[in-house]
Design an enzyme around this catalytic site. Structure first.
Site, PDB file in Angstrom:
ATOM      1  N   HIS A 204       0.792  -1.234   0.000  1.00 20.75           N
ATOM      2  CA  HIS A 204       0.000   0.000   0.000  1.00 20.75           C
ATOM      3  C   HIS A 204       0.823   1.282   0.000  1.00 20.75           C
ATOM      4  O   HIS A 204       0.275   2.369  -0.125  1.00 20.75           O
ATOM      5  CB  HIS A 204      -0.969   0.023   1.191  1.00 20.75           C
ATOM      6  CG  HIS A 204      -0.300   0.389   2.492  1.00 20.75           C
ATOM      7  ND1 HIS A 204       0.469  -0.504   3.196  1.00 20.75           N
ATOM      8  CD2 HIS A 204      -0.270   1.548   3.190  1.00 20.75           C
ATOM      9  CE1 HIS A 204       0.938   0.093   4.281  1.00 20.75           C
ATOM     10  NE2 HIS A 204       0.508   1.340   4.305  1.00 20.75           N
TER      11      HIS A 204
HETATM   12  C1  UD1 Z   1      -2.159   5.668   5.869  1.00 19.87           C
HETATM   13  C2  UD1 Z   1      -0.895   6.173   6.556  1.00 19.87           C
HETATM   14  C3  UD1 Z   1       0.144   5.065   6.539  1.00 19.87           C
HETATM   15  C4  UD1 Z   1      -0.397   3.764   7.126  1.00 19.87           C
HETATM   16  C5  UD1 Z   1      -1.677   3.393   6.395  1.00 19.87           C
HETATM   17  C6  UD1 Z   1      -2.283   2.154   6.984  1.00 19.87           C
HETATM   18  C7  UD1 Z   1      -0.477   8.586   6.255  1.00 19.87           C
HETATM   19  C8  UD1 Z   1       0.390   9.575   5.600  1.00 19.87           C
HETATM   20  N1  UD1 Z   1      -0.318   7.301   5.847  1.00 19.87           N
HETATM   21  O1  UD1 Z   1      -1.840   5.414   4.512  1.00 19.87           O
HETATM   22  O2  UD1 Z   1       1.244   5.474   7.338  1.00 19.87           O
HETATM   23  O3  UD1 Z   1       0.562   2.736   6.945  1.00 19.87           O
HETATM   24  O4  UD1 Z   1      -2.597   4.488   6.522  1.00 19.87           O
HETATM   25  O5  UD1 Z   1      -3.279   1.632   6.167  1.00 19.87           O
HETATM   26  O6  UD1 Z   1      -1.250   8.937   7.121  1.00 19.87           O
HETATM   27  N2  UD1 Z   1      -8.952   4.805   1.071  1.00 19.87           N
HETATM   28  C9  UD1 Z   1     -10.192   4.224   0.942  1.00 19.87           C
HETATM   29  N3  UD1 Z   1     -10.878   3.935   2.090  1.00 19.87           N
HETATM   30  C10 UD1 Z   1     -10.405   4.176   3.327  1.00 19.87           C
HETATM   31  C11 UD1 Z   1      -9.134   4.782   3.444  1.00 19.87           C
HETATM   32  C12 UD1 Z   1      -8.422   5.090   2.307  1.00 19.87           C
HETATM   33  O7  UD1 Z   1     -10.676   3.971  -0.158  1.00 19.87           O
HETATM   34  O8  UD1 Z   1     -11.086   3.855   4.318  1.00 19.87           O
HETATM   35  C13 UD1 Z   1      -8.158   5.060  -0.165  1.00 19.87           C
HETATM   36  C14 UD1 Z   1      -8.385   6.401  -0.804  1.00 19.87           C
HETATM   37  O9  UD1 Z   1      -8.243   6.232  -2.194  1.00 19.87           O
HETATM   38  C15 UD1 Z   1      -7.232   7.224  -0.275  1.00 19.87           C
HETATM   39  C16 UD1 Z   1      -6.122   6.191  -0.210  1.00 19.87           C
HETATM   40  O10 UD1 Z   1      -6.779   4.974   0.165  1.00 19.87           O
HETATM   41  O11 UD1 Z   1      -6.913   8.307  -1.076  1.00 19.87           O
HETATM   42  C17 UD1 Z   1      -5.029   6.494   0.766  1.00 19.87           C
HETATM   43  O12 UD1 Z   1      -5.556   6.703   2.089  1.00 19.87           O
HETATM   44  P1  UD1 Z   1      -4.740   7.604   3.144  1.00 19.87           P
HETATM   45  O13 UD1 Z   1      -5.462   7.616   4.427  1.00 19.87           O
HETATM   46  O14 UD1 Z   1      -4.411   8.924   2.523  1.00 19.87           O
HETATM   47  O15 UD1 Z   1      -3.348   6.885   3.303  1.00 19.87           O
HETATM   48  P2  UD1 Z   1      -2.977   5.331   3.413  1.00 19.87           P
HETATM   49  O16 UD1 Z   1      -2.327   4.919   2.158  1.00 19.87           O
HETATM   50  O17 UD1 Z   1      -4.125   4.521   3.913  1.00 19.87           O
END
Ligand code: UD1
Length: 357
Positions: A204
């Site tokens: 991820h």
């Molecule tokens: C975040 C943390 C990372 C952690 C990870 C655990 C930051 C900078 N990164 O990364 O350190 O290892 O969480 O999972 O805070 N999305 C969904 N549904 C959700 C959540 C996210 O569809 O419930 C998708 C969206 O497209 C979003 C992308 O995942 O843009 C990234 O989500 P985000 O919370 O920005 O960062 P993670 O990659 O999850």
């Protein structure tokens, strides 16, 4: 809202809900008055609510519902909301977890309001400032009044940055929850949900998902391994693969939704190895005595590299050979993250801190 709250936990992303589980239990046992604020950074059922149900964590007192966006917009939206929430709750301290945007936002808001900040999982460093998490860690440690370190390596990093006086070694709360889950699986006779020769994988990190070329090479490498891969897909991976037209549906890859914590532990235990870019899963593999291959150039959990339990393999052209290696001997496993009493240690440190401040 209760004016005598001792500590507010601010969580928002999946690994933080897992860490909250043993902490919430330890706070209840030690009599600490505890509130939980969820930023809403993760919001899908399988990324958020399912963990509260699985661990029996009480519903958050507040959910800010921030959701996904660019780093600045997401962090800024959290800051805008948290000021008002902290003012309303008026807690004696704020506990932040790990290294996500939710962590940095809560630390900054609380510190500027003069509320003591306690940082769980303080002192980890990848020394890669290209990672958003590395920036969040550095900022949060330096804003914190108490840095709760999970390992001696973390203690050392904090001392190097002049934070020795604020540092307490407590061990890693992930050990508490990992061992409890492993033991409960053993009691139910379930350890390893496929019981066959497969790898368990999660991918991820932006470095692996956010360029079409890199993502294609990572997925092709997984599909080309000696054994099938159970790929538990984070929503970021699914979204990026769709946007780059990189197919995840390949022979050799068994794609599944994000797993519950029990499923991750059972899945790792039953596998011949874990292949991941997650910090948490690297460590869980080590705790469970399962070889791990990490698709990153470095790790903050350096102790897992000892004796070859975890091997870094950023060049995915080498993945097939690296992942296929034999497991090290189990007597080479050590206990660098404590033996499962970190959440009790955290509760005690907070009780002491509150009685002296
Ligand atoms: C975040 C943390 C990372 C952690 C990870 C655990 C930051 C900078 N990164 O990364 O350190 O290892 O969480 O999972 O805070 N999305 C969904 N549904 C959700 C959540 C996210 O569809 O419930 C998708 C969206 O497209 C979003 C992308 O995942 O843009 C990234 O989500 P985000 O919370 O920005 O960062 P993670 O990659 O999850």
């Amino acid at each position: 809202m209760n004016k005598s709250v001792d500590v507010v936990s601010v969580v928002g992303a999946r690994p933080q809900f897992v860490k909250l589980a043993p902490i919430a239990r330890a706070f209840t046992s030690s009599g600490l008055k505890h509130s939980v604020v969820h930023t809403g950074q993760h919001y899908d059922e399988k990324m958020s609510d399912s963990f509260f149900k699985e661990f029996g964590i009480p519903e958050p007192d507040v959910n800010l519902g921030i959701g996904s966006s660019s780093h600045g917009v997401q962090t800024g939206a959290m800051l805008a909301e948290l000021d008002g929430i902290f003012e309303q709750i008026s807690p004696k301290s704020v506990l932040v977890y790990g290294d996500t945007n939710s962590t940095a936002a809560a630390a900054l808001s609380a510190a500027k309001m003069g509320i003591p900040v306690l940082h769980l999982e303080a002192g980890l460093r990848s020394f890669n400032r290209g990672m958003p998490e590395e920036l969040n860690r550095i900022v949060t440690d330096h804003l914190s009044d108490v840095c709760l370190a999970p390992s001696q390596e973390a203690v050392k990093n904090l001392a190097t940055e002049g934070l020795k006086d604020r540092t307490c070694y407590v061990g890693d709360v992930m050990v508490d929850v990992c061992y409890q889950t492993r033991d409960s699986l053993e009691e139910t006779g379930l350890n390893g949900f496929l019981n066959s020769e497969y790898y368990l994988s999660t991918i991820h990190r932006p470095d692996n998902t956010d360029s079409a070329q890199r993502l294609e090479s990572v997925i092709s490498a997984l599909a080309g391994l000696e054994h099938p891969v159970v790929l538990a897909a984070h929503p970021r991976l699914v979204a990026k693969a769709a946007s780059f037209s990189v197919s995840l549906d390949r022979e050799g890859i068994h794609l599944v939704d994000p797993l519950s914590y029990r499923e991750i532990v059972a899945g790792a235990l039953g596998s011949r190895g874990v292949i991941t870019d997650s910090g948490g899963l690297q460590k869980e593999a080590y705790l469970l005595g399962v070889p791990c291959t990490t698709i990153r150039p470095e790790t903050e959990w350096v102790e897992t590299l000892d004796s070859g339990w975890n091997v870094l393999c950023n060049d995915v052209g080498l993945l097939r050979d690296v992942a296929y290696r034999d497991s090290p001997l189990h007597d080479t496993l050590k206990f660098p993250y404590g033996r499962g009493d970190a959440s009790e240690n955290v509760a005690q440190v907070i009780l002491d801190f509150l009685s002296n401040n």
